[in-house]
Scaffold this active site. Structure first.
Site, PDB file in Angstrom:
ATOM      1  NE  ARG A   6      77.778  12.986  47.421  1.00 58.67           N
ATOM      2  CZ  ARG A   6      78.362  12.652  48.555  1.00 58.67           C
ATOM      3  NH1 ARG A   6      78.636  13.585  49.440  1.00 58.67           N
ATOM      4  NH2 ARG A   6      78.684  11.397  48.812  1.00 58.67           N
ATOM      5  CG  ASP A  50      74.552  10.335  52.732  1.00 58.67           C
ATOM      6  OD1 ASP A  50      75.713  10.658  52.453  1.00 58.67           O
ATOM      7  OD2 ASP A  50      73.576  10.620  52.017  1.00 58.67           O
ATOM      8  NE  ARG A  74      78.473   5.659  51.001  1.00 55.32           N
ATOM      9  CZ  ARG A  74      78.639   6.610  50.091  1.00 55.32           C
ATOM     10  NH1 ARG A  74      78.419   7.886  50.421  1.00 55.32           N
ATOM     11  NH2 ARG A  74      79.015   6.304  48.863  1.00 55.32           N
ATOM     12  CG  HIS A  78      73.994  12.694  48.969  1.00 50.70           C
ATOM     13  ND1 HIS A  78      74.501  11.675  49.733  1.00 50.70           N
ATOM     14  CD2 HIS A  78      74.409  12.449  47.693  1.00 50.70           C
ATOM     15  CE1 HIS A  78      75.181  10.831  48.957  1.00 50.70           C
ATOM     16  NE2 HIS A  78      75.145  11.288  47.720  1.00 50.70           N
TER      17      HIS A  78
END
Length: 314
Positions: A91, A151, A154, A178
Site C-alpha cells: 500500500r 484489519d 478481519r 493499514h
C-alpha cells in the site's frame, strides 16, 4: 455537521466507492448520495443502477451523479479516488501516484465551501489522510481515515472462526498502519468480556502460537485477495458505511480509524489506526490504551515507517 438533509458525497466510483454506495443503499442512513468521478458518464450509470434498487431498500434516498459544487452542503465527503494496488505491491508503494490525486480532489472539495467531515479510504490511507488534512485546512478531528477498521474486522472474523464464536462478540483491535506493519492488541482482545489469554489458559486446545498465524493471515489478507480477484472492496465498503453511520447518527462509537495523534502513545503529528470515539463532530477522543511494551514498540515502529513515507510527499 451541516443541518437539514443528510448528504453524503462520494468521490471515486471504482470498486471500493461503489461497494460503499451499494452498502449505504442497503443499510440506509443518508437522505442524499452524490457520486463524483473523473469519468462523469460512469458516475451517471452507477447512479442509475443504484436508483433502480431503491424500491427494495430500507428507506428512500436520492442518488445522482454530481460535481464538486454538491460538496458545499454535504455532511460527509468520502474519498475513495485513486489507483488500485497491484498484485505484489504494498500500500505504501502507491503513495506518490495517489498523493497527487488526493491533493487535487481535496482542493476541489474545499473550493465548494465544504465545511463538513472528510472520510478518506484511498490507499495508503494513513499517509493520504494526513495529506487531505493539510490540503483541506480543516480541524484535525474532522479529517478521518478508515484506518484499521478493515484489519480489525478481519481479525474479529478470524478469531471467530478459530474459537467457533460469533465474530460480533470478538472485541479487539489492529492498530498502526493499514498495511504490513500493523499490530494486533492482544492485551485488549476478548470474547464477550473474557480476555483471550484467559480463554487460552482455560482451554488447552487453543494456543498462543496460533495467534501469530491468525495475525499473519489478517495482515496479508489483501495480498491473497488481490492475487485471486485483483482488488478488495466489499469489506472496506461496509467499513466505510459503518463509519459514516456513526457520524450521521452521532453514535459516539469506538472505531479503529485513522486519527491524528498528538501525544497519545508517545506519538506526534501523524494519522494512524487507533481506537477513537466517533460522532457527528468527527473524532471526539482518541483512546490512549495501556498496551504492552511489545505492542507499543511495534506501534512506534509502524508510525516511524509511515512518517518516512509521508516525508517523501509532504
Amino acid at each position: 455537521m451541516q443541518t437539514g438533509t443528510r448528504r453524503v458525497v462520494l468521490v471515486g466510483t471504482g470498486f471500493v466507492g461503489m461497494s460503499f454506495a451499494y452498502s449505504m443503499v442497503n443499510q440506509g442512513g443518508a437522505e442524499e448520495l452524490v457520486l463524483i468521478d473523473v469519468n462523469h458518464e460512469k458516475a451517471v450509470g452507477e447512479a442509475m443502477d443504484l436508483n433502480h434498487g431503491i424500491p427494495f431498500g430500507p428507506e428512500k434516498i436520492e442518488i445522482w451523479a454530481g460535481d464538486y459544487s454538491d460538496c458545499k452542503t454535504a455532511d460527509i465527503v468520502v474519498v475513495t479516488a485513486g489507483v488500485n494496488q497491484q498484485p505484489g505491491e504494498t500500500r505504501l508503494a502507491l503513495v506518490e501516484r495517489n498523493a497527487k490525486i488526493m491533493r487535487d480532489v481535496i482542493k476541489n472539495v474545499m473550493q465548494s465551501g465544504f465545511n463538513g467531515i472528510l472520510l478518506i479510504a484511498s490507499n495508503p490511507v494513513d499517509v493520504l489522510t494526513y495529506i487531505a488534512w493539510q490540503e483541506s485546512g480543516l480541524p484535525k478531528h474532522r479529517v478521518i481515515g478508515t484506518g484499521t477498521t478493515l484489519d480489525t474486522a478481519r481479525l474479529r472474523y478470524q478469531m471467530g472462526k478459530y474459537l467457533d464464536v460469533d465474530p460480533r462478540n470478538v472485541h479487539g483491535y489492529i492498530v498502526g498502519e493499514h498495511g504490513d506493519t500493523e499490530t494486533p492488541l492482544w492485551s485488549h482482545t476478548s470474547v464477550g468480556v473474557k480476555p483471550i489469554f484467559d480463554i487460552i489458559k482455560d482451554h488447552p486446545e487453543y494456543k498462543r502460537e496460533d495467534l501469530e498465524e491468525i495475525y499473519v493471515n489478517v495482515r496479508d489478507a489483501a495480498y491473497h485477495i488481490i492475487e485471486r480477484k485483483r482488488a478488495t472492496y466489499y469489506g472496506i465498503g461496509m467499513c466505510i458505511t459503518r463509519i459514516v453511520k456513526a457520524i450521521l447518527n452521532d453514535e459516539n462509537s469506538v472505531l479503529p480509524v485513522s486519527a491524528y495523534l498528538d501525544g497519545e502513545y508517545g506519538l506526534h503529528d501523524i494519522f494512524t489506526g487507533v481506537p477513537a470515539i466517533v460522532n457527528r463532530n468527527g473524532i471526539r477522543e482518541v483512546f490512549n490504551l495501556n498496551i504492552s511494551s511489545e505492542e507499543l514498540e511495534q506501534l512506534t515502529k509502524s508510525v516511524s515507517i509511515l512518517k518516512e513515507t509521508l516525508d517523501t510527499v509532504r
